[in-house]
Enzyme design. Structure first.
Site, PDB file in Angstrom:
ATOM      1  N   THR A 192       1.247  -1.443  -0.249  1.00 27.95           N
ATOM      2  CA  THR A 192       0.036  -0.123   0.175  1.00 27.95           C
ATOM      3  C   THR A 192       0.768   1.399  -0.252  1.00 27.95           C
ATOM      4  OG1 THR A 192      -1.769  -1.386   0.812  1.00 27.95           O
ATOM      5  CG2 THR A 192      -1.977   1.205   1.141  1.00 27.95           C
ATOM      6  N   GLU A 204       0.902   9.484  -5.458  1.00 27.70           N
ATOM      7  CA  GLU A 204       1.161  10.949  -5.556  1.00 27.70           C
ATOM      8  C   GLU A 204       2.051  11.066  -7.030  1.00 27.70           C
ATOM      9  OE1 GLU A 204       1.796  12.052  -1.885  1.00 27.70           O
ATOM     10  OE2 GLU A 204       2.923  10.655  -1.651  1.00 27.70           O
ATOM     11  N   HIS A 219      -7.146  -0.162  -1.539  1.00 29.03           N
ATOM     12  CA  HIS A 219      -6.042  -1.352  -1.759  1.00 29.03           C
ATOM     13  C   HIS A 219      -6.783  -2.227  -2.349  1.00 29.03           C
ATOM     14  CE1 HIS A 219      -1.950  -2.976  -2.151  1.00 29.03           C
ATOM     15  NE2 HIS A 219      -2.226  -2.959  -3.128  1.00 29.03           N
TER      16      HIS A 219
END
Length: 135
Positions: free
Chosen positions: A36, A44, A70
């Site tokens: 994750t 990002e 996730h």
């Protein structure tokens, strides 16, 4: 910020899952699957790709928030594609919707918020934070 950033713009990245992306804590691999933490990093990064062409020389983007789910595991050597779509732009705040897929389908989705600030403002914020930490 330069003109031209618009709702609907997209950016993508593609890569193969490698062992450095496995879920691990304190240097110990928990399971040999895409973590994750790595997914957040890639979401990002792909969101940052949207803002890069619009930053002035004196500006930088700073993370404001990340929210992801996730939803499926991905193993080593699997190809992953991550896409960001600009969904909201308010003054210096940029919000993207993000999605990640492997060959089997969707493995994660979320939102990334970035704030465009002057480099001087960011430096001042960091210095102020250091002063508080030292007290």
């Amino acid at each position: 910020m330069k003109e031209g950033m618009e709702i609907g713009q997209t950016a993508t990245i593609e890569f193969e899952v490698t062992p450095d992306m496995f879920a691990s804590f304190e240097g110990k691999v928990v399971h040999e699957a895409y973590s994750t933490v790595s997914m957040v990093y890639h979401m990002e990064w792909v969101s940052r790709k949207i803002i890069l062409p619009y930053l002035e020389a004196h500006e930088e983007g700073m993370g404001g928030a990340v929210s992801i789910k996730h939803i499926a595991p991905t193993t080593s050597k699997t190809r992953v594609k991550v896409k960001a779509t600009l969904i909201e732009l308010k003054n210096n705040i940029v919000i993207t919707k993000t999605e990640a897929w492997n060959e089997q389908g969707l493995i994660g989705h979320g939102e990334v918020k970035q704030v465009i600030l002057s480099k001087e403002k960011i430096t001042q914020m960091i210095n102020d934070s250091k002063k508080v930490a030292e007290e």
